[in-house]
Each structure stands twice: as C-alpha cells, then as structure tokens.
Design a protein around this motif. Structure first.
Motif, PDB file in Angstrom:
ATOM      1  N   PRO A 232       0.699  -1.194   0.146  1.00  0.00           N
ATOM      2  CA  PRO A 232       0.214  -0.033  -0.100  1.00  0.00           C
ATOM      3  C   PRO A 232       0.849   1.223  -0.087  1.00  0.00           C
ATOM      4  O   PRO A 232       0.389   2.426  -0.481  1.00  0.00           O
ATOM      5  N   GLN A 233       2.013   1.333   0.668  1.00  0.00           N
ATOM      6  CA  GLN A 233       2.792   2.539   0.627  1.00  0.00           C
ATOM      7  C   GLN A 233       3.745   2.663  -0.689  1.00  0.00           C
ATOM      8  O   GLN A 233       4.090   3.908  -0.842  1.00  0.00           O
ATOM      9  N   LYS A 234       4.265   1.472  -1.113  1.00  0.00           N
ATOM     10  CA  LYS A 234       5.034   1.675  -2.304  1.00  0.00           C
ATOM     11  C   LYS A 234       4.234   1.607  -3.773  1.00  0.00           C
ATOM     12  O   LYS A 234       4.847   1.912  -4.826  1.00  0.00           O
ATOM     13  N   THR A 235       3.087   1.522  -3.672  1.00  0.00           N
ATOM     14  CA  THR A 235       2.364   1.216  -5.024  1.00  0.00           C
ATOM     15  C   THR A 235       1.627   2.905  -5.371  1.00  0.00           C
ATOM     16  O   THR A 235       0.770   3.198  -4.359  1.00  0.00           O
ATOM     17  N   ARG A 236       1.888   3.438  -6.490  1.00  0.00           N
ATOM     18  CA  ARG A 236       1.195   4.573  -6.627  1.00  0.00           C
ATOM     19  C   ARG A 236       1.277   4.981  -8.075  1.00  0.00           C
ATOM     20  O   ARG A 236       2.045   4.369  -8.691  1.00  0.00           O
ATOM     21  N   LEU A 237       0.383   5.900  -8.574  1.00  0.00           N
ATOM     22  CA  LEU A 237       0.265   6.296  -9.853  1.00  0.00           C
ATOM     23  C   LEU A 237       1.006   7.835 -10.051  1.00  0.00           C
ATOM     24  O   LEU A 237       0.452   8.706  -9.376  1.00  0.00           O
ATOM     25  N   ILE A 238       1.901   7.901 -10.721  1.00  0.00           N
ATOM     26  CA  ILE A 238       2.478   9.331 -10.962  1.00  0.00           C
ATOM     27  C   ILE A 238       2.523   9.681 -12.466  1.00  0.00           C
ATOM     28  O   ILE A 238       2.622   8.596 -13.200  1.00  0.00           O
ATOM     29  N   GLU A 239       2.476  11.016 -12.468  1.00  0.00           N
ATOM     30  CA  GLU A 239       2.786  11.456 -14.016  1.00  0.00           C
ATOM     31  C   GLU A 239       4.417  11.664 -14.313  1.00  0.00           C
ATOM     32  O   GLU A 239       5.098  12.192 -13.632  1.00  0.00           O
ATOM     33  N   PHE A 240       4.843  10.813 -15.408  1.00  0.00           N
ATOM     34  CA  PHE A 240       6.375  10.825 -15.552  1.00  0.00           C
ATOM     35  C   PHE A 240       6.534  10.727 -16.866  1.00  0.00           C
ATOM     36  O   PHE A 240       5.694  10.142 -17.839  1.00  0.00           O
ATOM     37  N   GLY A 241       7.678  11.103 -17.594  1.00  0.00           N
ATOM     38  CA  GLY A 241       7.885  11.160 -19.031  1.00  0.00           C
ATOM     39  C   GLY A 241       8.156  12.526 -19.484  1.00  0.00           C
ATOM     40  O   GLY A 241       8.277  13.550 -18.686  1.00  0.00           O
ATOM     41  N   ARG A 242       8.368  12.477 -20.690  1.00  0.00           N
ATOM     42  CA  ARG A 242       9.015  13.665 -21.542  1.00  0.00           C
ATOM     43  C   ARG A 242       7.728  14.861 -21.472  1.00  0.00           C
ATOM     44  O   ARG A 242       8.345  16.045 -21.706  1.00  0.00           O
ATOM     45  N   PHE A 243       6.639  14.608 -21.182  1.00  0.00           N
ATOM     46  CA  PHE A 243       5.593  15.604 -21.191  1.00  0.00           C
ATOM     47  C   PHE A 243       5.157  16.005 -20.020  1.00  0.00           C
ATOM     48  O   PHE A 243       4.332  16.758 -19.698  1.00  0.00           O
ATOM     49  N   ALA A 244       5.728  15.350 -18.870  1.00  0.00           N
ATOM     50  CA  ALA A 244       5.466  15.516 -17.473  1.00  0.00           C
ATOM     51  C   ALA A 244       5.406  17.018 -16.975  1.00  0.00           C
ATOM     52  O   ALA A 244       4.679  17.567 -16.478  1.00  0.00           O
ATOM     53  N   SER A 245       6.768  17.507 -17.362  1.00  0.00           N
ATOM     54  CA  SER A 245       7.391  18.821 -16.898  1.00  0.00           C
ATOM     55  C   SER A 245       6.368  19.859 -17.632  1.00  0.00           C
ATOM     56  O   SER A 245       5.761  20.601 -16.776  1.00  0.00           O
ATOM     57  N   SER A 246       6.113  19.835 -18.952  1.00  0.00           N
ATOM     58  CA  SER A 246       5.220  20.822 -19.481  1.00  0.00           C
ATOM     59  C   SER A 246       3.836  20.636 -19.023  1.00  0.00           C
ATOM     60  O   SER A 246       3.112  21.791 -18.919  1.00  0.00           O
ATOM     61  N   ASN A 247       3.340  19.407 -18.931  1.00  0.00           N
ATOM     62  CA  ASN A 247       1.889  19.413 -18.510  1.00  0.00           C
ATOM     63  C   ASN A 247       1.732  20.060 -17.052  1.00  0.00           C
ATOM     64  O   ASN A 247       0.618  20.722 -16.850  1.00  0.00           O
TER      65      ASN A 247
END
Length: 268
Positions: free
Chosen positions: A112-127
């Motif tokens: 439960p503590q280690k499983t998460r959904l994150i925004e990552f990748g080449r468009f993450a910073s601009s988005n």
C-alpha cells in the motif's frame, strides 16, 4: 506445484521441491512449519517466487497489454519490484484496479505504501507547468531515484538515476560505526575495507548522471576515515592532509561510470 508441472516432467524433482516447501524453517533454534509460500531464506526461494510471479503476473500483464491497451504500455519486473508505464492515465488507473484483483486470486497483494500512480515522462514537466503544479514526482526502484531531467547537450528528455539518499545516508552511518569499532586495527585493513565498499558502489551505482552522488559518497567516507585515524592516539592526531592523501591514492578508488545508457547497452 501446478506451475512447475508445466515445464518439469521429472517426478523426483517435483517431489524434492514439494518436500522443500513443506520442510519448514528454523528461527532462533525453533522450528516453524511452512504453511504457505516459499521458505524465507531458502536457496531455491527466489527461483520459485520468480516462477510463481511469471505465471500469476507477467503472462497476465502481456495479455492485458495486447487485449485492453490503446496506447503504449511497458512492463518491467525484477523479483517483486514492478514498474508499469502507460501512455494514458486512464489505462494506468484501470490496470491498477485489475492488477489488485488478479494478485488477490493468487494470495498476493500490492504494497500500500509503495504502489502509486504518478505522471512521468517527457511531457510531464510541461503538462504540470501548464496546470500550475510543481516538478514531476520521482519514484524509487532497485536502489535508484528516477527523475525527469533534460540533457545538457541538446535539452532532450532523459531519465536521471540517482542513488536513493536515505540508503546512502544509512550506508555512511554503517561505515562510520565500523571505523569507530575498528579504529585501532592496521591501516591497511581499514584501507581494504574502504576500497571494497567504494568499488562495490561504483560497480552498481556507476550509471550516467549519478557521478555527483558517488563523489559525495566517496568524499564523506574519506572524511570519516581521516577523523578515525586522527583519534587513534595523540601522535595520530597530527596526521596532516598531505600524508592522508597518500593513503587515499593507495586505497580509495576514483569515481568512474561503468554502465552505459540503456539504449547503448541493449542496442535499441
């Protein structure tokens, strides 16, 4: 055992593995039965766990990607650490729900503590910048913190891998404690220990972009070693930095990167 029977036809091997699963474990001199799973610490445990996850997780994930995914999907597993990458957030959320249901059928569950959904990748910073949010989140896997970054040469996106700061601090504390306990042993023995520690760190963490963390790790070890040598006696307290540098050149390896970028190693 049903999974093993798919590939192993020799009955004696299957009986031996089944006996190993039921043999139990000895903890602090007391025998405990093995009612489920593989024996903790057994030689064959990693292999059996990998086979179990291959059938319960890997094959299902490949089928899910072919049948259910619309965008790009990448799935990487090492032992019980898994990283799944999705082009669309909705598919990642749906995969998370269905994965939990799939694992429950086989007596497994997500951490439960280690499983998460994150925004990552080449468009993450601009988005995230367009939405008025901060920098992209990072995630830890196999001893590295993975960060969204840009190359200095051309400004293109890259994934920077840095040594997990908490683990590095814990390792430095372990080395300092060792130097305190072994302050009066021969300097050559101390040097061999420090050499093995730094050489091992280089062999594992020597990836592009991580030289700064490795140099800081090496510098802190040298400072701790100098402090320990100066506390050996009143005479040793006069140890100068120039004299200590000769020990550093003899025993402490220089930082270098031993692993290429993944696309160069895999020729993709």
């Amino acid at each position: 055992m049903r999974f093993l029977e798919h590939r192993i036809a020799e009955g004696r091997i299957l009986e031996l593995i089944e006996s190993t699963l039921k043999a139990g474990v000895i903890d602090d001199g007391h025998w405990q039965p093995s009612e489920r799973g593989v024996p903790q610490g057994s030689v064959i445990s990693p292999l059996l766990a990998n086979i179990y996850l291959h059938y319960s997780l890997d094959q299902w994930a490949q089928q899910w990607r072919r049948r259910s995914a619309r965008g790009e999907v990448y799935f990487v597993r090492y032992a019980d650490d898994v990283v799944a990458c999705f082009q669309y957030r909705g598919e990642g959320q749906r995969f998370w729900r269905e994965l939990a249901q799939r694992l429950e059928r086989f007596g497994l569950k997500l951490h439960p503590q280690k499983t998460r959904l994150i925004e990552f990748g080449r468009f993450a910073s601009s988005n995230r910048k367009a939405r008025g949010e901060g920098k992209p989140e990072t995630f830890d896997c196999l001893g590295f913190t993975h960060v969204c970054a840009r190359r200095r040469s051309d400004g293109r996106f890259t994934v920077r891998r840095l040594t997990i700061a908490k683990r590095q601090r814990n390792k430095l504390k372990e080395i300092r404690d060792w130097l305190k306990r072994n302050r009066c042993i021969p300097v050559a023995d101390q040097g061999r220990y420090i050499e093995s520690v730094i050489r091992g760190a280089i062999q594992y963490f020597g990836v592009p972009g991580n030289s700064g963390a490795l140099c800081a790790f090496r510098t802190e070890i040298c400072k701790s070693w100098l402090r320990a040598l100066r506390r050996r006696s009143q005479k040793a307290a006069k140890l100068t930095w120039d004299r200590f540098k000769r020990l550093v050149r003899q025993w402490v390896p220089s930082i270098r990167l031993v692993h290429p970028y993944p696309n160069e190693r895999l020729h993709v």
